[in-house]
Design an enzyme around this catalytic site. Structure first.
Site, mmCIF file in Angstrom:
data_model
loop_
_atom_site.group_PDB
_atom_site.id
_atom_site.type_symbol
_atom_site.label_atom_id
_atom_site.label_comp_id
_atom_site.label_asym_id
_atom_site.label_seq_id
_atom_site.Cartn_x
_atom_site.Cartn_y
_atom_site.Cartn_z
ATOM 1 N N HIS A 72 39.849 -7.354 30.646
ATOM 2 C CA HIS A 72 38.770 -8.270 30.622
ATOM 3 C C HIS A 72 39.447 -9.756 30.473
ATOM 4 C CE1 HIS A 72 34.741 -6.087 30.401
ATOM 5 N NE2 HIS A 72 35.809 -5.340 30.808
ATOM 6 N N TYR A 202 27.404 -12.818 24.977
ATOM 7 C CA TYR A 202 27.196 -13.414 23.553
ATOM 8 C C TYR A 202 25.949 -14.317 23.791
ATOM 9 C CZ TYR A 202 31.894 -12.755 22.214
ATOM 10 O OH TYR A 202 33.278 -12.164 21.858
ATOM 11 N N PRO A 295 33.368 -9.469 12.335
ATOM 12 C CA PRO A 295 33.600 -9.071 13.862
ATOM 13 C C PRO A 295 33.730 -10.124 15.041
ATOM 14 C CG PRO A 295 31.869 -7.960 12.829
ATOM 15 C CD PRO A 295 32.224 -8.863 11.984
ATOM 16 N N LYS A 299 38.702 -9.681 15.892
ATOM 17 C CA LYS A 299 40.334 -9.702 15.647
ATOM 18 C C LYS A 299 40.779 -8.919 14.496
ATOM 19 C CE LYS A 299 40.837 -13.762 17.507
ATOM 20 N NZ LYS A 299 41.663 -13.541 18.618
ATOM 21 N N TYR A 385 40.967 -17.029 21.452
ATOM 22 C CA TYR A 385 40.010 -15.661 21.782
ATOM 23 C C TYR A 385 40.893 -14.654 22.141
ATOM 24 C CZ TYR A 385 36.044 -13.176 23.581
ATOM 25 O OH TYR A 385 34.955 -12.272 23.783
HETATM 26 P P1 RFL Z 1 40.987 1.264 8.437
HETATM 27 O O1 RFL Z 1 40.884 1.513 9.976
HETATM 28 O O2 RFL Z 1 39.911 1.048 7.728
HETATM 29 O O3 RFL Z 1 41.722 2.614 8.154
HETATM 30 C C1 RFL Z 1 42.122 2.784 6.577
HETATM 31 C C2 RFL Z 1 42.368 4.337 6.598
HETATM 32 O O4 RFL Z 1 42.621 4.487 5.182
HETATM 33 C C3 RFL Z 1 41.701 5.525 4.954
HETATM 34 N N1 RFL Z 1 41.610 5.908 3.196
HETATM 35 C C4 RFL Z 1 42.409 6.137 2.495
HETATM 36 N N2 RFL Z 1 43.428 6.926 2.643
HETATM 37 C C5 RFL Z 1 43.838 7.383 1.481
HETATM 38 N N3 RFL Z 1 43.397 7.268 0.180
HETATM 39 C C6 RFL Z 1 42.421 6.076 -0.099
HETATM 40 N N4 RFL Z 1 42.035 6.166 -1.246
HETATM 41 C C7 RFL Z 1 41.719 5.791 1.151
HETATM 42 N N5 RFL Z 1 40.879 4.900 1.553
HETATM 43 C C8 RFL Z 1 40.779 4.807 2.850
HETATM 44 C C9 RFL Z 1 40.573 5.606 5.646
HETATM 45 O O5 RFL Z 1 40.091 6.963 5.767
HETATM 46 C C10 RFL Z 1 41.081 5.158 7.051
HETATM 47 O O6 RFL Z 1 41.523 6.256 7.716
HETATM 48 O O7 RFL Z 1 42.120 0.116 8.329
HETATM 49 P P2 RFL Z 1 43.410 -0.758 8.937
HETATM 50 O O8 RFL Z 1 44.362 0.300 9.589
HETATM 51 O O9 RFL Z 1 43.597 -1.832 8.380
HETATM 52 O O10 RFL Z 1 42.567 -1.409 10.444
HETATM 53 C C11 RFL Z 1 41.524 -2.287 10.333
HETATM 54 C C12 RFL Z 1 40.292 -2.179 11.511
HETATM 55 O O11 RFL Z 1 39.805 -0.865 11.427
HETATM 56 C C13 RFL Z 1 39.168 -3.012 11.289
HETATM 57 O O12 RFL Z 1 39.736 -4.392 11.122
HETATM 58 C C14 RFL Z 1 38.595 -3.133 12.522
HETATM 59 O O13 RFL Z 1 37.795 -1.943 12.555
HETATM 60 C C15 RFL Z 1 37.589 -4.407 12.450
HETATM 61 N N6 RFL Z 1 36.459 -4.374 13.636
HETATM 62 C C16 RFL Z 1 36.923 -4.783 14.770
HETATM 63 N N7 RFL Z 1 38.076 -5.370 15.053
HETATM 64 C C17 RFL Z 1 38.696 -5.909 16.122
HETATM 65 O O14 RFL Z 1 39.784 -6.248 16.292
HETATM 66 N N8 RFL Z 1 37.882 -6.007 17.390
HETATM 67 C C18 RFL Z 1 36.669 -5.422 17.143
HETATM 68 O O15 RFL Z 1 35.862 -5.522 18.242
HETATM 69 C C19 RFL Z 1 36.002 -5.285 16.014
HETATM 70 N N9 RFL Z 1 34.701 -4.505 15.980
HETATM 71 C C20 RFL Z 1 35.300 -3.874 13.538
HETATM 72 C C21 RFL Z 1 34.356 -4.082 14.767
HETATM 73 C C22 RFL Z 1 34.937 -3.113 12.363
HETATM 74 C C23 RFL Z 1 33.664 -2.700 12.429
HETATM 75 N N10 RFL Z 1 33.080 -2.007 11.209
HETATM 76 C C24 RFL Z 1 32.684 -0.972 11.136
HETATM 77 C C25 RFL Z 1 33.388 -2.793 10.129
HETATM 78 C C26 RFL Z 1 33.299 -3.418 14.536
HETATM 79 C C27 RFL Z 1 32.846 -2.832 13.523
HETATM 80 C C28 RFL Z 1 31.384 -2.107 13.591
#
Ligand code: RFL
Length: 388
Positions: A72, A202, A295, A299, A385
């Site tokens: 995109h 948006y 969100p 990022k 962006y």
């Molecule tokens: P994660 O993906 O949270 O992975 C962490 C992992 O650690 C495990 N864990 C443990 N393991 C062992 N011992 C413990 N005590 C533990 N505690 C937890 C968990 O089970 C998991 O498997 O972290 P990481 O790698 O830092 O990645 C970060 C991303 O996941 C996060 O920043 C994004 O999802 C944020 N986010 C978005 N980011 C984007 O770049 N583009 C997006 O469009 C976007 N949309 C979003 C999002 C996050 C969302 N939520 C649910 C907060 C949309 C949503 C709804």
């Protein structure tokens, strides 16, 4: 057990780091709280920046993504029903976003690591970190069969998100926490519905922001600005679709969203949180364990992948030649990009949300008008962006 790097958490940051270490011949063990099925099916982000994909490509980790992801280069702002398109790829070196759900990134990274003989321990709910400022930190946990386990390592990589054990293991006062609560809630909805648009929408409306994000040909994500203390239980499926349609309606024509089965409904409290520095002794924090970003602007996952990429290079240099310079600059390098993303996300949040505060409402209006009128402003938007 001994290893070079103990990685806590198998999300995007932990698994990319694991792959980079494996490719550099540096031993590591990954400990994950959830099951394999849990991490491979947890829907969250879905937008990868150009440079995130370039980093994955460099390490041969982007084959399926490149074959399957939609690209995109344009997004739509819909202001009280009047649309305008920002062609950010045209404004910034043809760079595009790749639409590829986070769980697919996780699947690919996990698959590659396991195929290379990688060691991942699933269902580890009680990991504890010890002696982080010593030469040989360790991690202890109980395995699913009840055995007490211990792993001694040179370094610990805390990749376990905001609520994980790593961030909590840093003693009070050893790092700073820079925090902002935005006072805005988003009702986040995931539905088994094909996209109703070719690019992200948006929608800015007097009733509040509404967003339509793309995930795949069959699944879409939507957001509705709501009070932070809103309960998802107050939002029936019917109310969700009706409110999305109201806020996204076009002033002209009969545009409506294609509806589908809602599979997730939750309220996100917009907040930003940065841990400085992103390391303590021999513990390095990555991704959401080190920083939370709203969100807005997509990022979070990209920052997580960037941290892993920087730390992977730092470990490769350290184990290759004993040079610790990249390990020492890890936090500064990552924080620079984290703060650029925080500033952009905050700027954009200030533009797309409805505010009861007249001053903020006027600022948002002025920002939008300027985005519409000024190509230079749109170019700056585009750079930030899609990734500077
Ligand atoms: P994660 O993906 O949270 O992975 C962490 C992992 O650690 C495990 N864990 C443990 N393991 C062992 N011992 C413990 N005590 C533990 N505690 C937890 C968990 O089970 C998991 O498997 O972290 P990481 O790698 O830092 O990645 C970060 C991303 O996941 C996060 O920043 C994004 O999802 C944020 N986010 C978005 N980011 C984007 O770049 N583009 C997006 O469009 C976007 N949309 C979003 C999002 C996050 C969302 N939520 C649910 C907060 C949309 C949503 C709804």
């Amino acid at each position: 057990m001994n290893t070079a790097v103990g990685i806590v958490g198998a999300g995007p940051s932990g698994l990319l780091l694991a792959n980079l270490l494996q490719q550099a011949g540096i031993p590591c063990v990954v400990l994950e709280r959830g099951t394999r099925e849990y991490i491979e099916t947890r829907p969250r982000a879905g937008v990868l920046e150009h440079r995130s994909v370039e980093a994955l490509k460099r390490h041969g980790l982007a084959d399926r993504l490149l074959a399957e992801a939609d690209r995109h280069g344009s997004c739509e702002f819909r202001v009280n029903g009047r649309p305008f398109q920002v062609d950010y790829a045209d404004l910034y070196e043809g760079r595009t976003h790749y639409i590829y759900p986070q769980q697919e990134v996780v699947k690919d990274l996990l698959g590659a690591f396991l195929a290379g003989g990688g060691d991942v321990r699933f269902e580890v709910p009680d990991a504890e970190l010890h002696d982080l400022t010593s030469e040989r930190p360790s991690i202890t946990w109980t395995s699913p069969d009840g055995t007490a386990e211990s792993l001694t390592c040179d370094f610990v990589a805390g990749c376990d998100g905001f609520h994980g054990v790593s961030r909590r293991s840093v003693p009070e006062g050893a790092v700073s926490n820079v925090v902002l609560h935005h006072g805005i809630g988003w009702l986040s909805i995931l539905a088994e519905a094909p996209p109703s648009t070719r690019s992200v929408i948006y929608a800015l409306h007097e009733r509040g922001f509404a967003g339509h994000m793309l995930r795949s040909a069959t699944v879409s994500r939507y957001y509705l600005q709501v009070p932070v203390d809103e309960s998802p239980d107050d939002w029936s499926d019917e109310r969700v679709w009706s409110e999305l349609n109201t806020r996204m309606a076009l002033a002209e024509g009969n545009w409506r969203l294609t509806e589908g089965k809602i599979v997730e409904k939750r309220v996100l409290d917009m907040r930003s949180h940065v841990v400085e520095p992103m390391n303590h002794g021999r513990l390095f924090l990555l991704g959401d364990a080190a920083h939370i970003i709203t969100p807005v602007g997509g990022k979070g996952m990209n920052l997580a992948l960037h941290d892993a990429s920087v730390l992977g290079d730092a470990f490769a240099l350290h184990y290759g030649s004993g040079d610790e310079s990249l390990l020492k600059s890890y936090s500064d390098v990552c924080l620079r990009r984290v703060w650029r993303a925080q500033e952009f996300s905050h700027w954009m949040a200030g533009m797309i949300h409805t505010s009861a505060e007249p001053f903020h409402a006027r600022l948002a209006q002025s920002r939008l008008e300027h985005l519409l009128e000024s190509k230079a402003y749109r170019s700056t938007f585009a750079q930030n962006y899609v990734g500077v």
